[in-house]
Scaffold this active site. Structure first.
Site, PDB file in Angstrom:
ATOM      1  N   ASN A 117       1.175  -3.865 -13.946  1.00  0.00           N
ATOM      2  CA  ASN A 117       2.368  -4.638 -13.126  1.00  0.00           C
ATOM      3  C   ASN A 117       1.894  -5.823 -12.584  1.00  0.00           C
ATOM      4  O   ASN A 117       2.637  -6.628 -12.141  1.00  0.00           O
ATOM      5  CB  ASN A 117       2.768  -3.390 -12.272  1.00  0.00           C
ATOM      6  CG  ASN A 117       3.497  -2.396 -13.010  1.00  0.00           C
ATOM      7  OD1 ASN A 117       4.232  -2.529 -13.880  1.00  0.00           O
ATOM      8  ND2 ASN A 117       3.479  -0.994 -12.318  1.00  0.00           N
TER       9      ASN A 117
ATOM     10  N   GLY B 230      -5.314   4.507   2.260  1.00  0.00           N
ATOM     11  CA  GLY B 230      -5.157   3.770   3.503  1.00  0.00           C
ATOM     12  C   GLY B 230      -4.695   4.181   4.825  1.00  0.00           C
ATOM     13  O   GLY B 230      -3.970   5.279   4.566  1.00  0.00           O
TER      14      GLY B 230
ATOM     15  N   TYR C  76     -11.884   7.258 -12.793  1.00  0.00           N
ATOM     16  CA  TYR C  76     -11.791   6.032 -11.891  1.00  0.00           C
ATOM     17  C   TYR C  76     -12.704   4.831 -12.936  1.00  0.00           C
ATOM     18  O   TYR C  76     -12.343   3.805 -13.125  1.00  0.00           O
ATOM     19  CB  TYR C  76     -12.870   6.328 -11.049  1.00  0.00           C
ATOM     20  CG  TYR C  76     -13.067   5.323 -10.071  1.00  0.00           C
ATOM     21  CD1 TYR C  76     -12.237   4.720  -9.028  1.00  0.00           C
ATOM     22  CD2 TYR C  76     -14.504   4.834  -9.874  1.00  0.00           C
ATOM     23  CE1 TYR C  76     -12.388   3.532  -8.391  1.00  0.00           C
ATOM     24  CE2 TYR C  76     -14.775   3.668  -8.856  1.00  0.00           C
ATOM     25  CZ  TYR C  76     -13.740   3.119  -8.285  1.00  0.00           C
ATOM     26  OH  TYR C  76     -13.945   2.311  -7.258  1.00  0.00           O
TER      27      TYR C  76
ATOM     28  N   LYS D  58     -11.060   1.559 -14.453  1.00  0.00           N
ATOM     29  CA  LYS D  58     -11.433   0.372 -14.202  1.00  0.00           C
ATOM     30  C   LYS D  58     -11.932  -0.321 -15.333  1.00  0.00           C
ATOM     31  O   LYS D  58     -11.461  -1.662 -15.292  1.00  0.00           O
ATOM     32  CB  LYS D  58     -12.509   0.370 -13.101  1.00  0.00           C
ATOM     33  CG  LYS D  58     -12.146   1.124 -11.483  1.00  0.00           C
ATOM     34  CD  LYS D  58     -11.541   0.013 -10.967  1.00  0.00           C
ATOM     35  CE  LYS D  58     -11.227   0.426  -9.366  1.00  0.00           C
ATOM     36  NZ  LYS D  58     -10.527  -0.590  -8.606  1.00  0.00           N
TER      37      LYS D  58
ATOM     38  N   ASP E   4       0.792  -1.178  -0.050  1.00  0.00           N
ATOM     39  CA  ASP E   4       0.040   0.078  -0.061  1.00  0.00           C
ATOM     40  C   ASP E   4       1.020   1.275   0.054  1.00  0.00           C
ATOM     41  O   ASP E   4       2.042   1.125   0.588  1.00  0.00           O
ATOM     42  CB  ASP E   4      -0.964   0.012   1.396  1.00  0.00           C
ATOM     43  CG  ASP E   4      -2.292   0.873   1.224  1.00  0.00           C
ATOM     44  OD1 ASP E   4      -3.207   0.267   1.152  1.00  0.00           O
ATOM     45  OD2 ASP E   4      -2.100   2.001   0.994  1.00  0.00           O
TER      46      ASP E   4
HETATM   47  P1  NAD Z   1      -9.556   2.500   0.095  1.00  0.00           P
HETATM   48  O1  NAD Z   1      -9.413   3.824  -0.476  1.00  0.00           O
HETATM   49  O2  NAD Z   1     -10.009   2.485   1.425  1.00  0.00           O
HETATM   50  O3  NAD Z   1      -8.689   1.620  -0.403  1.00  0.00           O
HETATM   51  C1  NAD Z   1      -7.622   1.475  -1.454  1.00  0.00           C
HETATM   52  C2  NAD Z   1      -6.213   1.152  -0.817  1.00  0.00           C
HETATM   53  O4  NAD Z   1      -5.541   1.335  -1.983  1.00  0.00           O
HETATM   54  C3  NAD Z   1      -5.943   2.509   0.065  1.00  0.00           C
HETATM   55  O5  NAD Z   1      -5.021   1.906   1.228  1.00  0.00           O
HETATM   56  C4  NAD Z   1      -5.016   3.297  -0.934  1.00  0.00           C
HETATM   57  O6  NAD Z   1      -4.028   3.928   0.086  1.00  0.00           O
HETATM   58  C5  NAD Z   1      -4.332   2.101  -1.717  1.00  0.00           C
HETATM   59  N1  NAD Z   1      -3.457   2.734  -2.807  1.00  0.00           N
HETATM   60  C6  NAD Z   1      -4.309   3.714  -3.718  1.00  0.00           C
HETATM   61  N2  NAD Z   1      -3.458   3.950  -4.612  1.00  0.00           N
HETATM   62  C7  NAD Z   1      -2.347   3.137  -4.870  1.00  0.00           C
HETATM   63  C8  NAD Z   1      -1.351   3.028  -5.252  1.00  0.00           C
HETATM   64  N3  NAD Z   1      -0.794   3.591  -6.499  1.00  0.00           N
HETATM   65  N4  NAD Z   1      -0.377   2.073  -4.987  1.00  0.00           N
HETATM   66  C9  NAD Z   1      -0.815   1.260  -3.803  1.00  0.00           C
HETATM   67  N5  NAD Z   1      -1.675   1.456  -2.908  1.00  0.00           N
HETATM   68  C10 NAD Z   1      -2.485   2.283  -3.317  1.00  0.00           C
HETATM   69  O7  NAD Z   1     -10.925   2.026  -0.762  1.00  0.00           O
HETATM   70  P2  NAD Z   1     -11.822   0.459  -0.832  1.00  0.00           P
HETATM   71  O8  NAD Z   1     -13.159   0.928  -0.499  1.00  0.00           O
HETATM   72  O9  NAD Z   1     -11.206  -0.499   0.412  1.00  0.00           O
HETATM   73  O10 NAD Z   1     -11.742  -0.048  -2.147  1.00  0.00           O
HETATM   74  C11 NAD Z   1     -10.666  -1.154  -2.544  1.00  0.00           C
HETATM   75  C12 NAD Z   1     -11.051  -1.540  -3.759  1.00  0.00           C
HETATM   76  O11 NAD Z   1     -12.233  -1.760  -4.182  1.00  0.00           O
HETATM   77  C13 NAD Z   1     -10.797  -0.385  -4.843  1.00  0.00           C
HETATM   78  O12 NAD Z   1     -10.120  -0.683  -6.064  1.00  0.00           O
HETATM   79  C14 NAD Z   1     -12.013   0.219  -5.218  1.00  0.00           C
HETATM   80  O13 NAD Z   1     -12.119   0.524  -6.600  1.00  0.00           O
HETATM   81  C15 NAD Z   1     -12.882  -1.250  -5.119  1.00  0.00           C
HETATM   82  N6  NAD Z   1     -14.353  -0.918  -4.939  1.00  0.00           N
HETATM   83  C16 NAD Z   1     -14.867  -0.455  -3.829  1.00  0.00           C
HETATM   84  C17 NAD Z   1     -16.154  -0.362  -3.455  1.00  0.00           C
HETATM   85  C18 NAD Z   1     -16.677   0.383  -1.986  1.00  0.00           C
HETATM   86  O14 NAD Z   1     -17.875   0.454  -2.056  1.00  0.00           O
HETATM   87  N7  NAD Z   1     -16.003   0.244  -1.069  1.00  0.00           N
HETATM   88  C19 NAD Z   1     -17.061  -0.451  -4.495  1.00  0.00           C
HETATM   89  C20 NAD Z   1     -16.425  -0.895  -6.062  1.00  0.00           C
HETATM   90  C21 NAD Z   1     -15.058  -1.164  -6.127  1.00  0.00           C
HETATM   91  N1  UDP Z   2       6.263  -6.922 -13.667  1.00  0.00           N
HETATM   92  C1  UDP Z   2       6.434  -6.463 -12.473  1.00  0.00           C
HETATM   93  N2  UDP Z   2       7.030  -7.609 -11.643  1.00  0.00           N
HETATM   94  C2  UDP Z   2       7.022  -8.895 -12.281  1.00  0.00           C
HETATM   95  C3  UDP Z   2       6.987  -9.053 -13.533  1.00  0.00           C
HETATM   96  C4  UDP Z   2       6.615  -7.949 -14.332  1.00  0.00           C
HETATM   97  O1  UDP Z   2       6.073  -5.507 -11.915  1.00  0.00           O
HETATM   98  O2  UDP Z   2       7.586  -9.864 -11.440  1.00  0.00           O
HETATM   99  C5  UDP Z   2       5.852  -5.513 -14.557  1.00  0.00           C
HETATM  100  C6  UDP Z   2       6.976  -5.043 -15.198  1.00  0.00           C
HETATM  101  O3  UDP Z   2       7.032  -3.896 -15.204  1.00  0.00           O
HETATM  102  C7  UDP Z   2       6.491  -5.075 -16.748  1.00  0.00           C
HETATM  103  C8  UDP Z   2       4.755  -5.233 -16.388  1.00  0.00           C
HETATM  104  O4  UDP Z   2       4.537  -5.925 -15.153  1.00  0.00           O
HETATM  105  O5  UDP Z   2       6.429  -3.916 -17.341  1.00  0.00           O
HETATM  106  C9  UDP Z   2       4.207  -6.154 -17.496  1.00  0.00           C
HETATM  107  O6  UDP Z   2       4.855  -7.293 -17.749  1.00  0.00           O
HETATM  108  P1  UDP Z   2       4.546  -8.242 -18.970  1.00  0.00           P
HETATM  109  O7  UDP Z   2       5.470  -9.590 -18.411  1.00  0.00           O
HETATM  110  O8  UDP Z   2       3.222  -8.464 -19.236  1.00  0.00           O
HETATM  111  O9  UDP Z   2       5.250  -7.326 -20.054  1.00  0.00           O
HETATM  112  P2  UDP Z   2       6.627  -6.885 -20.499  1.00  0.00           P
HETATM  113  O10 UDP Z   2       7.557  -7.422 -19.330  1.00  0.00           O
HETATM  114  O11 UDP Z   2       6.975  -7.490 -21.772  1.00  0.00           O
HETATM  115  O12 UDP Z   2       6.508  -5.385 -20.812  1.00  0.00           O
END
Ligand code: NAD
Ligand code: UDP
Ligand code: UDP
Length: 311
Positions: free
Chosen positions: A97, A36, A143, A147, A31
């Site tokens: 990723n 979070g 968003y 998604k 995270d």
């Molecule tokens: P939340 O905001 O409490 O949790 C999201 C978590 O992701 C947070 O801990 C945040 O810090 C972390 N995060 C955000 N960007 C990040 C990044 N780039 N790298 C690493 N961590 C990152 O929201 P939630 O309600 O727990 O939602 C969790 C998932 O479920 C989300 O993907 C959301 O789209 C999906 N979702 C939730 C609901 C709902 O009603 N709660 C509905 C539909 C979908």
């Molecule tokens: N990747 C990662 N962890 C792994 C393997 C891949 O974060 O253990 C990421 C990496 O940055 C890559 C992306 O996942 O760009 C997509 O991976 P994929 O093998 O599908 O594609 P490529 O490596 O050919 O871009």
């Protein structure tokens, strides 16, 4: 099993950590703490089966795990609209990723998708076959389209690289550990009611949502992950009991014995008018349906927020 949960310190992620630890798994929680909070998982930090990494999923991640739950993404409109470019990056680069990681490890991967992929829907209740009605250039698009693109990536990795995928479309879910200021309706109404402040109704309050209690949703999420590999989804999960925002406000006022009155405010742009999941697929394929009524779930959530506000 070793299980990676991205977004594991968030509302849903932290409950998922608890449930999977309870089942005896080793959890790697990733995270960046954008929305979070460490307090959501502080009780797990001394558990030998729990590891926390501060990391942003838009950057590559090299770890060794057996399963991946991809939940990282801000979920409330206030938070995902705060830095919309980062929101799209989190959904899209984050998915790439995590799919790349799953591909290298041959690990099963679940995507936390959303009912927002249906946009402001023309069919009601929403079934998985419905393609949705989403504005591609509006304030919710970072968003919604992020998604949707993540779903596309999941199905392309499935077709192209034979990955084992699970795509779950989550409908509005609530419960303890929701962020008190994230602007979502359940947390807003409860906090306002407990403080005897006006309950803010956007628009005329006739729009509907269907609210699922967090424990029910997490049970469904794990069932989906553990289901036969032929089940890819997308699969709707939520509670089909539908309420208007006025009905929700009145129920919250009643359950908190609040003196709050309703206060009407403008409806945000692109706010969907109605939303209710059709969960026939989850019922038939996973034998899952929610058990907790809105009143019961709200009571548990109210206790959580009461404790939080008393601190
Ligand atoms: P939340 O905001 O409490 O949790 C999201 C978590 O992701 C947070 O801990 C945040 O810090 C972390 N995060 C955000 N960007 C990040 C990044 N780039 N790298 C690493 N961590 C990152 O929201 P939630 O309600 O727990 O939602 C969790 C998932 O479920 C989300 O993907 C959301 O789209 C999906 N979702 C939730 C609901 C709902 O009603 N709660 C509905 C539909 C979908
Ligand atoms: N990747 C990662 N962890 C792994 C393997 C891949 O974060 O253990 C990421 C990496 O940055 C890559 C992306 O996942 O760009 C997509 O991976 P994929 O093998 O599908 O594609 P490529 O490596 O050919 O871009
Ligand atoms: N809403 C409201 N008052 C609030 C917060 C939200 O009336 O204080 C409305 C909002 O306009 C929407 C519904 O409640 O119609 C659900 O909003 P939320 O942000 O919780 O979820 P989403 O719109 O993403 O389903």
């Amino acid at each position: 099993m070793n299980i990676l949960i991205t977004g594991g310190a968030g509302f849903l992620g932290s409950h998922l950590c608890d449930a999977l630890i309870e089942k005896g798994h080793d959890i790697l929680c990733v995270d960046n703490f954008f929305t979070g909070n460490k307090s959501n998982i502080s009780h797990l930090l001394t558990n030998p089966n729990f590891t926390l990494i501060r990391h942003d999923v838009t950057f590559p991640l090299y770890v060794e795990v057996d399963q991946i739950y991809n939940l990282a993404c801000p979920a409330s409109p206030i938070h995902y609209q705060f830095d919309p470019v980062q929101t799209t990056k989190t959904s899209v680069h984050g998915a790439i990723n995590m799919l790349g990681l799953a591909k290298r490890l041959k690990a099963r991967i679940l995507q936390a998708s959303t009912s927002e992929v249906y946009g402001d829907p023309e069919i009601h209740p929403q079934t998985e076959e419905y393609w949705g009605r989403v504005n591609p250039i509006g304030i919710r698009s970072c968003y919604d389209e992020g998604k949707r693109c993540a779903e596309t990536l999941f199905f392309d990795y499935w077709r192209q690289h034979k990955l084992e995928i699970k795509v779950m479309r989550i409908f509005n879910t609530y419960g303890p550990r929701m962020h008190p200021n994230d602007g979502r309706v359940v947390s807003n109404f409860i906090v306002q009611a407990l403080n005897n402040k006006p309950i803010t109704i956007y628009g005329d309050g006739s729009q509907t949502r269907s609210f699922c209690y967090v424990d029910d949703l997490i049970t469904g999420m794990i069932k989906l992950m553990e289901s036969h590999k032929s089940i890819t989804g997308p699969i709707n999960m939520g509670n089909p009991s539908e309420f208007t925002m006025i009905e929700l406000a009145e129920l919250v006022i009643k359950l908190t014995s609040s003196r709050s009155k309703l206060k009407f405010k403008p409806l945000p742009e692109d706010d969907p008018k109605q939303r209710q999941p059709n969960i026939s697929l989850a019922k038939s394929k996973l034998n899952w349906s929610p058990k907790v009524s809105l009143e019961e779930g709200l009571n548990k959530t109210i206790i959580y927020f009461k404790n939080l506000l008393d601190k």
